[in-house]
Write an enzyme that holds these catalytic residues in place. Sequence first.
Site, PDB file in Angstrom:
ATOM      1  N   ASP A  11       8.748  -6.833   0.237  1.00  0.00           N
ATOM      2  CA  ASP A  11       8.475  -7.051  -1.186  1.00  0.00           C
ATOM      3  C   ASP A  11       9.634  -7.794  -1.827  1.00  0.00           C
ATOM      4  O   ASP A  11      10.543  -7.186  -2.407  1.00  0.00           O
ATOM      5  CB  ASP A  11       8.215  -5.706  -1.880  1.00  0.00           C
ATOM      6  CG  ASP A  11       6.886  -5.099  -1.462  1.00  0.00           C
ATOM      7  OD1 ASP A  11       5.921  -5.858  -1.255  1.00  0.00           O
ATOM      8  OD2 ASP A  11       6.806  -3.866  -1.336  1.00  0.00           O
ATOM      9  N   LYS A  33       4.588  -6.542   6.241  1.00  0.00           N
ATOM     10  CA  LYS A  33       3.551  -6.632   5.203  1.00  0.00           C
ATOM     11  C   LYS A  33       4.017  -7.581   4.108  1.00  0.00           C
ATOM     12  O   LYS A  33       5.140  -7.461   3.615  1.00  0.00           O
ATOM     13  CB  LYS A  33       3.281  -5.243   4.604  1.00  0.00           C
ATOM     14  CG  LYS A  33       2.144  -5.232   3.593  1.00  0.00           C
ATOM     15  CD  LYS A  33       1.819  -3.819   3.124  1.00  0.00           C
ATOM     16  CE  LYS A  33       2.711  -3.333   2.027  1.00  0.00           C
ATOM     17  NZ  LYS A  33       2.559  -4.020   0.733  1.00  0.00           N
ATOM     18  N   ASP A  60      -1.337  -7.986   2.166  1.00  0.00           N
ATOM     19  CA  ASP A  60      -1.748  -6.877   1.292  1.00  0.00           C
ATOM     20  C   ASP A  60      -1.990  -7.403  -0.121  1.00  0.00           C
ATOM     21  O   ASP A  60      -1.127  -7.326  -0.979  1.00  0.00           O
ATOM     22  CB  ASP A  60      -0.622  -5.835   1.324  1.00  0.00           C
ATOM     23  CG  ASP A  60      -0.816  -4.680   0.364  1.00  0.00           C
ATOM     24  OD1 ASP A  60      -1.961  -4.386   0.011  1.00  0.00           O
ATOM     25  OD2 ASP A  60       0.215  -4.068  -0.011  1.00  0.00           O
ATOM     26  N   LYS A  62      -5.023  -6.595  -1.760  1.00  0.00           N
ATOM     27  CA  LYS A  62      -5.878  -5.592  -2.416  1.00  0.00           C
ATOM     28  C   LYS A  62      -6.938  -6.236  -3.307  1.00  0.00           C
ATOM     29  O   LYS A  62      -7.008  -5.993  -4.516  1.00  0.00           O
ATOM     30  CB  LYS A  62      -5.027  -4.644  -3.274  1.00  0.00           C
ATOM     31  CG  LYS A  62      -3.991  -3.839  -2.509  1.00  0.00           C
ATOM     32  CD  LYS A  62      -3.289  -2.845  -3.420  1.00  0.00           C
ATOM     33  CE  LYS A  62      -2.332  -1.931  -2.695  1.00  0.00           C
ATOM     34  NZ  LYS A  62      -1.138  -2.597  -2.152  1.00  0.00           N
ATOM     35  N   HIS A  64     -10.160  -7.069  -5.368  1.00  0.00           N
ATOM     36  CA  HIS A  64     -11.072  -6.211  -6.137  1.00  0.00           C
ATOM     37  C   HIS A  64     -11.778  -7.107  -7.151  1.00  0.00           C
ATOM     38  O   HIS A  64     -11.236  -7.428  -8.211  1.00  0.00           O
ATOM     39  CB  HIS A  64     -10.254  -5.125  -6.851  1.00  0.00           C
ATOM     40  CG  HIS A  64     -11.087  -4.045  -7.478  1.00  0.00           C
ATOM     41  ND1 HIS A  64     -10.547  -2.929  -8.046  1.00  0.00           N
ATOM     42  CD2 HIS A  64     -12.422  -3.908  -7.618  1.00  0.00           C
ATOM     43  CE1 HIS A  64     -11.510  -2.150  -8.516  1.00  0.00           C
ATOM     44  NE2 HIS A  64     -12.661  -2.728  -8.273  1.00  0.00           N
ATOM     45  N   ASP A  65     -12.990  -7.554  -6.821  1.00  0.00           N
ATOM     46  CA  ASP A  65     -13.723  -8.475  -7.698  1.00  0.00           C
ATOM     47  C   ASP A  65     -15.194  -8.408  -7.284  1.00  0.00           C
ATOM     48  O   ASP A  65     -15.563  -7.537  -6.487  1.00  0.00           O
ATOM     49  CB  ASP A  65     -13.124  -9.895  -7.533  1.00  0.00           C
ATOM     50  CG  ASP A  65     -13.315 -10.766  -8.782  1.00  0.00           C
ATOM     51  OD1 ASP A  65     -14.438 -10.759  -9.338  1.00  0.00           O
ATOM     52  OD2 ASP A  65     -12.374 -11.460  -9.184  1.00  0.00           O
ATOM     53  N   ILE A  66     -16.022  -9.299  -7.778  1.00  0.00           N
ATOM     54  CA  ILE A  66     -17.433  -9.273  -7.370  1.00  0.00           C
ATOM     55  C   ILE A  66     -17.528  -9.701  -5.896  1.00  0.00           C
ATOM     56  O   ILE A  66     -16.623 -10.381  -5.377  1.00  0.00           O
ATOM     57  CB  ILE A  66     -18.294 -10.179  -8.275  1.00  0.00           C
ATOM     58  CG1 ILE A  66     -17.797 -11.624  -8.247  1.00  0.00           C
ATOM     59  CG2 ILE A  66     -18.317  -9.637  -9.712  1.00  0.00           C
ATOM     60  CD1 ILE A  66     -18.711 -12.596  -8.965  1.00  0.00           C
ATOM     61  N   PRO A  67     -18.614  -9.286  -5.211  1.00  0.00           N
ATOM     62  CA  PRO A  67     -18.703  -9.514  -3.767  1.00  0.00           C
ATOM     63  C   PRO A  67     -18.453 -10.963  -3.336  1.00  0.00           C
ATOM     64  O   PRO A  67     -17.684 -11.213  -2.391  1.00  0.00           O
ATOM     65  CB  PRO A  67     -20.136  -9.064  -3.433  1.00  0.00           C
ATOM     66  CG  PRO A  67     -20.414  -7.987  -4.439  1.00  0.00           C
ATOM     67  CD  PRO A  67     -19.749  -8.456  -5.714  1.00  0.00           C
ATOM     68  N   ASN A  68     -19.049 -11.931  -4.024  1.00  0.00           N
ATOM     69  CA  ASN A  68     -18.915 -13.325  -3.592  1.00  0.00           C
ATOM     70  C   ASN A  68     -17.461 -13.801  -3.663  1.00  0.00           C
ATOM     71  O   ASN A  68     -16.975 -14.501  -2.764  1.00  0.00           O
ATOM     72  CB  ASN A  68     -19.810 -14.202  -4.477  1.00  0.00           C
ATOM     73  CG  ASN A  68     -19.806 -15.645  -4.026  1.00  0.00           C
ATOM     74  OD1 ASN A  68     -20.147 -15.935  -2.883  1.00  0.00           O
ATOM     75  ND2 ASN A  68     -19.402 -16.551  -4.909  1.00  0.00           N
ATOM     76  N   THR A 119      -1.021   5.652  -3.719  1.00  0.00           N
ATOM     77  CA  THR A 119      -0.136   6.816  -3.500  1.00  0.00           C
ATOM     78  C   THR A 119       0.798   7.060  -4.679  1.00  0.00           C
ATOM     79  O   THR A 119       1.519   8.046  -4.711  1.00  0.00           O
ATOM     80  CB  THR A 119       0.693   6.635  -2.213  1.00  0.00           C
ATOM     81  OG1 THR A 119       1.284   5.337  -2.224  1.00  0.00           O
ATOM     82  CG2 THR A 119      -0.164   6.783  -0.991  1.00  0.00           C
ATOM     83  N   ARG A 180       8.477   8.543   3.087  1.00  0.00           N
ATOM     84  CA  ARG A 180       9.873   8.625   2.671  1.00  0.00           C
ATOM     85  C   ARG A 180      10.662   9.497   3.637  1.00  0.00           C
ATOM     86  O   ARG A 180      10.313  10.669   3.820  1.00  0.00           O
ATOM     87  CB  ARG A 180       9.978   9.246   1.263  1.00  0.00           C
ATOM     88  CG  ARG A 180       9.504   8.304   0.138  1.00  0.00           C
ATOM     89  CD  ARG A 180      10.490   7.159  -0.038  1.00  0.00           C
ATOM     90  NE  ARG A 180      10.131   6.222  -1.088  1.00  0.00           N
ATOM     91  CZ  ARG A 180       9.428   5.102  -0.935  1.00  0.00           C
ATOM     92  NH1 ARG A 180       8.963   4.777   0.256  1.00  0.00           N
ATOM     93  NH2 ARG A 180       9.205   4.298  -1.944  1.00  0.00           N
ATOM     94  N   GLY A 209       8.686   0.322   2.701  1.00  0.00           N
ATOM     95  CA  GLY A 209       9.405  -0.801   2.085  1.00  0.00           C
ATOM     96  C   GLY A 209      10.835  -0.450   1.766  1.00  0.00           C
ATOM     97  O   GLY A 209      11.734  -0.553   2.610  1.00  0.00           O
ATOM     98  N   ARG A 210      11.062   0.023   0.545  1.00  0.00           N
ATOM     99  CA  ARG A 210      12.424   0.208   0.044  1.00  0.00           C
ATOM    100  C   ARG A 210      13.339   1.082   0.895  1.00  0.00           C
ATOM    101  O   ARG A 210      14.542   0.774   0.960  1.00  0.00           O
ATOM    102  CB  ARG A 210      12.351   0.689  -1.415  1.00  0.00           C
ATOM    103  CG  ARG A 210      11.840  -0.408  -2.340  1.00  0.00           C
ATOM    104  CD  ARG A 210      11.345   0.112  -3.675  1.00  0.00           C
ATOM    105  NE  ARG A 210      10.092   0.847  -3.536  1.00  0.00           N
ATOM    106  CZ  ARG A 210       9.409   1.361  -4.553  1.00  0.00           C
ATOM    107  NH1 ARG A 210       9.876   1.227  -5.776  1.00  0.00           N
ATOM    108  NH2 ARG A 210       8.277   1.985  -4.345  1.00  0.00           N
TER     109      ARG A 210
HETATM  110  O1  C5P Z   1       8.941   0.527  -1.089  1.00  0.00           O
HETATM  111  P1  C5P Z   1       7.782   1.375  -0.691  1.00  0.00           P
HETATM  112  O2  C5P Z   1       7.983   2.069   0.654  1.00  0.00           O
HETATM  113  O3  C5P Z   1       7.335   2.324  -1.758  1.00  0.00           O
HETATM  114  O4  C5P Z   1       6.635   0.298  -0.469  1.00  0.00           O
HETATM  115  C1  C5P Z   1       5.314   0.658  -0.243  1.00  0.00           C
HETATM  116  C2  C5P Z   1       4.494  -0.575  -0.093  1.00  0.00           C
HETATM  117  O5  C5P Z   1       3.162  -0.179   0.134  1.00  0.00           O
HETATM  118  C3  C5P Z   1       4.467  -1.507  -1.303  1.00  0.00           C
HETATM  119  O6  C5P Z   1       4.473  -2.825  -0.789  1.00  0.00           O
HETATM  120  C4  C5P Z   1       3.158  -1.215  -1.982  1.00  0.00           C
HETATM  121  O7  C5P Z   1       2.589  -2.367  -2.579  1.00  0.00           O
HETATM  122  C5  C5P Z   1       2.307  -0.726  -0.845  1.00  0.00           C
HETATM  123  N1  C5P Z   1       1.382   0.329  -1.228  1.00  0.00           N
HETATM  124  C6  C5P Z   1       0.077   0.254  -0.870  1.00  0.00           C
HETATM  125  N2  C5P Z   1      -0.803   1.230  -1.222  1.00  0.00           N
HETATM  126  C7  C5P Z   1      -0.397   2.305  -1.875  1.00  0.00           C
HETATM  127  C8  C5P Z   1       0.943   2.420  -2.231  1.00  0.00           C
HETATM  128  C9  C5P Z   1       1.822   1.407  -1.879  1.00  0.00           C
HETATM  129  O8  C5P Z   1      -0.317  -0.703  -0.228  1.00  0.00           O
HETATM  130  N3  C5P Z   1      -1.270   3.274  -2.122  1.00  0.00           N
END
Ligand code: C5P
Length: 233
Positions: A11, A33, A60, A62, A64-68, A119, A180, A209-210
């Site tokens: 990220d 990712k 990644d 994600k 989220h819109d209409i099917p087409n 999450t 974590r 990530g972090r």
């Molecule tokens: O830094 P961290 O470990 O929190 O990064 C988690 C990564 O997972 C981020 O890139 C975030 O966009 C992604 N994520 C996800 N779905 C979630 C939560 C976080 O894809 N439910």
Amino acid sequence: MTANPICVALDTPSLEKALALAAALAPHVGSVKLGMEFVAANGPDGIRAVVKTGAKVFVDLKFHDIPNTVAGAVRETAKLGASILNVHATGGSAMMKAAADALGNANPRPKLIAVTVLTSMTAEDLAALGISAMPLEQVVRLAKLAKASSLDGVVCSPQEITAIRAACGKDFLIVTPGVRPAGADLADQKRVMTPGEAVRAGADILVIGRPITGASDPVAAAAAIAAECEAAR
Ligand code: C5P
């Protein structure tokens, strides 16, 4: 489970930094990712550049819109060389089916997975959206819908793995952020587990990530988490 379950979230808006991290972390992670921040800054060329390093890349975005519209986005993302890509399950069954159909006979065919409940969200956050179900119940509902819509797996919290395995079977890909190491800063993550706990619960891929990229020594952090995963098997 894949050989090394760690998928490190790069990220960052910096292509240079992402390439350097991908190269340095390659011996200690199974995949990388690329998310919205990286893609907004570097576009499709940035994705191609990371794919060219030989890393397995989870794109990644994600959708989220209409099917087409989602079908078109999935088709184009697959052409960039993504190994995994995703949509939001709350886009509904018709959207997820259109996304799966859009991959057609792509060869190699990337895994298409659905985000269930982020999450970072709690039961109170769901209630504010008018969803009275607890996160676990809502996640399992969306996982079953994703499976019935021909998706390969889901993104969920490690806390939900056992229930999803029971509902969707052993071959359904379970990808878990919200990981974590013990004592690490949770930041905006709410429904979390340690890497060892997530592996023991049956996660296929851990998105982290972090705790790695923000560490003073990212390579050492990734190596330590990889060792924790290995020990947990
Ligand atoms: O830094 P961290 O470990 O929190 O990064 C988690 C990564 O997972 C981020 O890139 C975030 O966009 C992604 N994520 C996800 N779905 C979630 C939560 C976080 O894809 N439910």
